[in-house]
Design an enzyme around this catalytic site. Sequence first.
Site, short mmCIF file in Angstrom:
data_model
loop_
_atom_site.label_atom_id
_atom_site.label_comp_id
_atom_site.label_asym_id
_atom_site.label_seq_id
_atom_site.Cartn_x
_atom_site.Cartn_y
_atom_site.Cartn_z
N ASP A 42 0.77 -1.37 0.13
CA ASP A 42 0.05 -0.13 0.15
C ASP A 42 0.85 1.27 0.01
O ASP A 42 1.92 1.43 0.87
CB ASP A 42 -0.93 -0.11 1.26
CG ASP A 42 -2.20 0.89 1.32
OD1 ASP A 42 -2.07 1.76 0.22
OD2 ASP A 42 -3.10 0.69 1.92
N ASP A 43 0.64 1.93 -1.19
CA ASP A 43 1.19 3.49 -1.11
C ASP A 43 2.97 3.24 -1.19
O ASP A 43 3.83 3.81 -0.39
CB ASP A 43 0.99 4.40 0.27
CG ASP A 43 -0.37 4.76 0.18
OD1 ASP A 43 -1.13 4.53 -0.85
OD2 ASP A 43 -0.61 5.40 1.17
N CYS A 84 -6.62 4.07 -3.57
CA CYS A 84 -6.95 2.71 -3.03
C CYS A 84 -8.08 1.96 -3.61
O CYS A 84 -7.84 0.99 -4.23
CB CYS A 84 -7.25 2.90 -1.48
SG CYS A 84 -5.82 3.49 -0.60
N ARG A 88 -7.99 -1.31 -6.40
CA ARG A 88 -8.22 -2.69 -5.86
C ARG A 88 -9.18 -3.23 -6.88
O ARG A 88 -9.49 -4.45 -7.14
CB ARG A 88 -8.13 -2.71 -4.39
CG ARG A 88 -7.28 -2.34 -3.56
CD ARG A 88 -7.42 -1.91 -2.23
NE ARG A 88 -6.28 -1.26 -1.65
CZ ARG A 88 -5.22 -1.85 -0.87
NH1 ARG A 88 -5.61 -2.92 -0.62
NH2 ARG A 88 -4.24 -1.18 -0.63
N LYS A 137 -5.93 -5.50 4.00
CA LYS A 137 -6.86 -4.25 3.61
C LYS A 137 -8.04 -4.67 2.18
O LYS A 137 -7.52 -4.85 1.43
CB LYS A 137 -6.19 -2.90 3.39
CG LYS A 137 -6.99 -1.90 2.84
CD LYS A 137 -5.85 -0.78 2.42
CE LYS A 137 -6.29 0.44 1.60
NZ LYS A 137 -5.54 1.40 1.50
N HIS A 139 -11.14 -2.61 1.60
CA HIS A 139 -11.42 -1.24 1.05
C HIS A 139 -12.58 -1.37 -0.21
O HIS A 139 -12.54 -0.45 -1.12
CB HIS A 139 -10.46 -0.36 0.80
CG HIS A 139 -10.45 0.97 1.05
ND1 HIS A 139 -9.50 1.99 0.89
CD2 HIS A 139 -11.53 1.87 1.35
CE1 HIS A 139 -10.06 3.19 1.21
NE2 HIS A 139 -11.27 3.11 1.53
N SER A 162 -8.61 1.52 4.89
CA SER A 162 -7.29 1.90 5.33
C SER A 162 -6.90 2.24 6.94
O SER A 162 -7.86 2.16 7.48
CB SER A 162 -6.78 3.31 4.68
OG SER A 162 -6.86 3.13 3.05
N HIS A 254 1.26 2.26 4.08
CA HIS A 254 0.23 3.43 4.15
C HIS A 254 0.48 3.69 5.76
O HIS A 254 0.74 3.04 6.56
CB HIS A 254 -1.09 2.57 4.04
CG HIS A 254 -2.26 3.69 3.89
ND1 HIS A 254 -2.66 4.55 5.01
CD2 HIS A 254 -3.00 4.18 2.95
CE1 HIS A 254 -3.56 5.34 4.36
NE2 HIS A 254 -3.73 5.06 3.17
N ASP A 312 -0.70 -1.00 -4.85
CA ASP A 312 -2.07 -0.25 -5.28
C ASP A 312 -1.86 0.96 -5.73
O ASP A 312 -2.43 1.40 -6.60
CB ASP A 312 -2.95 -0.19 -4.10
CG ASP A 312 -2.41 0.67 -3.22
OD1 ASP A 312 -1.40 1.04 -2.52
OD2 ASP A 312 -3.69 1.00 -2.41
N ASN A 313 -0.41 1.48 -5.42
CA ASN A 313 -0.36 3.09 -6.02
C ASN A 313 1.00 3.68 -5.56
O ASN A 313 1.59 2.76 -4.64
CB ASN A 313 -1.52 4.12 -5.67
CG ASN A 313 -1.95 4.18 -4.40
OD1 ASN A 313 -3.07 3.93 -4.02
ND2 ASN A 313 -0.85 4.65 -3.48
N LYS A 343 1.18 9.82 -5.35
CA LYS A 343 -0.37 9.18 -5.31
C LYS A 343 -1.09 10.15 -5.61
O LYS A 343 -1.22 11.51 -5.40
CB LYS A 343 -0.20 8.75 -3.58
CG LYS A 343 -1.66 8.16 -3.33
CD LYS A 343 -1.73 8.04 -1.78
CE LYS A 343 -3.11 7.41 -1.29
NZ LYS A 343 -3.17 6.95 -0.18
#
Length: 537
Positions: A42-43, A84, A88, A137, A139, A162, A254, A312-313, A343
Amino acid sequence: MAAGFTLLLLSGTLLCGLLLHTVSRHGTRVGKRPNFIIILADDIGWGDLSANQPGERTHSTPYLDLMAQQGTRLTDFHSPASTCSPSRAAILTGRYGLRNGVTHNFAVGSVAGLPLSEITFPQLLQRAGYYTAMIGKWHLGHNGPYSPTNRGFDYYLGVPYSNDMGCTDVPGYDLPHCPPCGSGPQVSRLKRSVHGGCYSKVGLPLLENSSIVEQPLDLWTLTQQYQSTALRIIHNARERGQPYLLYIAMAHMHVPLAPSPPPDGAPLSFDHPESNKVYAASLQEMDRLVGAVKSASDDTDRDNTLIWFTGDNGPWEQKCQYAGSVGPYKGKWQTSRGGGSAKRTTWEGGHRVPTLAYWPGRIPANTTSSALLSGMDIFPTLLSLAGLEPPSDRRYDGIDATNILLQGQQTGHEFLFHPNSGAAGKFGDLQTVRAGKYKAFYITGSAEACGGGVGKQQLHDPPLIFDLDRDEAEETPLETGTPEHQEAMERIARRREELFWDIATDQSVSTADYTTDQSAAPCCDPQHPACRCHTAG
């Protein structure tokens, strides 16, 4: 005699046909379907993986580096969106957000989620006999039919959104620093600060299947809970004798960051949390988690398990020292004019993510692919490797990357579109396009950088076009009016119009319900402050 010979020949032909049918078009035996472990960070920044920048990073990711040495590194791999929920949703469905309906993030109080008309690859694998489990996660909706166990997973343990979307008793590192859970009315939210705000009244929940087992959860032990659960699933799969899908959507990287010390290391001490030591420690913890999962897989069914690591990004740069590195993909055209380029943006730093694929004996070791790929490609690739066909009642945007992974082919997407993800423009609109080495922007700006600066939103007609082979930092666009710019612009415009028409005529397009209701927030015990309860163990 002749009749008997003919019958024998026919029987032999049928048997050969059946044997051939058990092999997919890429040589994977359907009779022993492969296991899949998808690990989603994540991130995470492209430059966070030390294998991507050997000698240039102080961060250490030895287990991921080993996976790169023993597998393949996908250097031009992109998240399907740069925030996010849309990313996904696109990964799970193989479709752009304009098709699957998810164009921006779901909230704590969301009543719905990924539209029920959408089909996920876990659902298809589950129907084909796979045991499917998810950790981490989600989301994509946490109520009723939108929860993971109703979208294709036999088992789920994780946070429904998140890890900053709820309070904890011992908060992790974030910017701004968020307070611990207080006492008072439930399900309310602090006013947003300049850095993005904190959730202060509803505890961050840990769910197992459809039940809350801990609220607020302990951020500092979450990684260990995820790891022990992942290892149990992997080891149980061997005893079960059933192919499995394990999807691990980590909390790393994240915010809030809550790194635990290494198993044999000294207690962590951050005298100056404004430094990047917190991020480095969190990255190392993530790396150890990946290493533990890989080791367990190697010990059980090494030659029949694909492990796919991606993100994811890109990094959330407004979090400053708690954000990762974009590497050389700095989006200089934008940063020189103010604002962010990671992001939520469509600059390379927002969606080019570190990606590895590992499958001993199937994926050539210590290889690199520069094929243009997307997280949407996971859907068709896993189905292909499992010998399954996707439903024919809908249109897809992902491509089957099997030959890229197994055969070293370098041909990926001819065009890849990057949706607006919370910075400039309308959510989900496809206003940035890759076409080979060229990348065109029809809109830029409006993303917050470290320090709070936000670049002005600008529409571009003609579009800004960069040659990424010569300018990976996206600093100097091609001069408009030149033959090179004109040719690239016309080619991209044609393909963009074709895609818009394809989506407009797609009868399988879904619409997400983004309605929110305070009562929809996960709450273990509304009578207690922060919905507090602890039912685990």
